[in-house]
Design an enzyme around this catalytic site. Sequence first.
Site: not given
Lengths: 391, 275
Positions: A85, A107, A374
């Site tokens: 991220k 969010e 990830s």
Amino acid sequence: MKHRGRYGDYGGYYVPEVLIPVLEELEEAFDRFRDDPAFVAELAELSTHYAGRPTPLYHAKRFSEHVGFKVYLKREDLLHGGAHKVNNTLGQGLLAKHMGKSKLIAETGAGQHGLATAMIGALLGMETKIFMGVTDVERQSVNVHKMKLCGAEVIPVEGGTGTLKDAINDALRYWTSHVTDTFYLFGTAAGPHPYPTIVRHFQSCISREARQQFLDQTGRLPDMVVACVGGGSNAIGAFAHFIDDPDVELIGVEAGGQGVATGKHAASIVAGTPGVLHGARSYLLQDAEGQVMDTESISAGLDYPGVGPEHCHLSDIGRARYVAADDAEVLETFGLLARIEGILPALESTHALAYVAGLKGTLGPETIVMVNLSGRGDKDVGIVEQHRPLE
Amino acid sequence: MKSYRDVFSELSRQKRAALIPFFVVGDPDFDTSLALVQAAIDAGADVLELGIPFSDPIADGPTIQKADIRAVRSGMNVRRAMEFIRQVKQHRDIPIGLLMYYNLVCHYGKAEFFRDARDAGVNSVLIADMTIDDADEVLGSVRDAGLDSVFMVTPNTSPERMKQIAAQTTGFIYTVSVLGVTGSRDALSDSVEDLVRRLKSLTNVPVCVGFGISKPEHARAVADAGADGAIIGSRIVGMIEANLHNPGKAIAEVSAFLTQVKAALSTSRQGPAAV
């Protein structure tokens, strides 16, 4: 808007009129800065020294022995914050700064995007609010605490099922009332144009690095690239620089929840139909009346009824294939990777690993498979313990 | 079937702005909702704005979002909404504008949806998450069905887009008074008057103002600013929410409130410009 933001039949910007000027402003800023040498240099500097790029491409030998073919893990879990991220939040955060915005909102589902935004808010000195469904606040409490430590305000969202979909609804609503000074740092390659394009751009560093690392380490490209898909940001990042390599098979793994057949899942491409949600046309889990369905997954980050438009297009044209892994397979694989590689994968990423584990015995020993790891699984240890207590 | 043109022309002669209450169809249930809408008509509504409930109404604030969820849970869907509208029209023939989200239109089938809406007695459909840029996706079906088009203008809409919107709108322009989602607000935005004035210079179609109108004075203020109609949603929906276990009280409160607004509009200092 200068561009329509379409990927085949998908994407677009189906939003209330009030958001058009801010999306236009965002599109213009992205077009201006994406290749601007000073912006690129600043992002590269932070990507290296703050976030920890490049991430290793790791040949997981014991996992490879277990499945009977070569598995390489792209270690996005080793980035600062524990997930891919940060690639996106650094990029969009810098964009926000260059646009003169003073506040960030985001969010979050699993909290990884929320944490990555909170980190960047702290780094850039911007006031940050994170919208998070109440269900997710409860199941990802460690990340909530981390976000608060970084100075972000976490706003619990009670609507709907209290998951990612509801957090996006409320973040969009808040944004429409605060469009002048607030930048919405959207977390995945979904939502209205230009977000799918922006997120893809900032996440494509994953496949750019991986492609070169494969050439350097193995002398060739992988046969298969596998990534989990909720909204699809890590997957599109992992696919981007392999899309033009027809011999590289691209596999997206969605959240099968309790099993696709049970209806309790979040597998939007596998089991959805085209629809419009959160500003874009995509595959959507909807009921017979066109209402968006509640989703279910052990992994908060994949618990979303829509999916990024480029994935929908890649699926339609057959360039990528989308499958689902269910919660039980995921829990089993989580324990497996921990035991034989000493790596705790995020439950999201474990969906990709679970699919690959399921290929055991079906591929030749020289086959090379890349799994985009990830995120790391520290945040999920409590959930795993609840479902599979250690003896 | 009464058209917008009929109603706004008549109101223009009377130098009065239209009272346009908004309800979520089926909130909290079919029968109560129908009784509420009929009471609103009896209290003087000139035009109705009806929302077909959607699970994820991103242009709406919490009050209408909760109403949407109540209505969906009570079994409201697009087909039942058509039946609801037919029953409203049997009570009295006033123009009805639908306000809804694109997924429901697409899911139903665009051409079939607009045709069925027209057959039920609908005059226009405003899709909250579709802008003028994508209007081509539906305008053909809207025209084929003989419906009017309605689009939104907000305080941050550029002059160029305002022109495009004005050119494509045949029903009325839904003018959003604030930057934000639907919801009651204590004070009206200062930008309303300027926005109405600019729109009136661009188009002859009626200009109606919504979002944030929660008091009779607000309605009167938008009429004084030259608007052709005042759209009132969240305040009414809030009255329904506050009386979920007492439908009779909800009906009485909504009816009394709309009567007050109607009176305020009737004594507005200046009427809207001629249509």
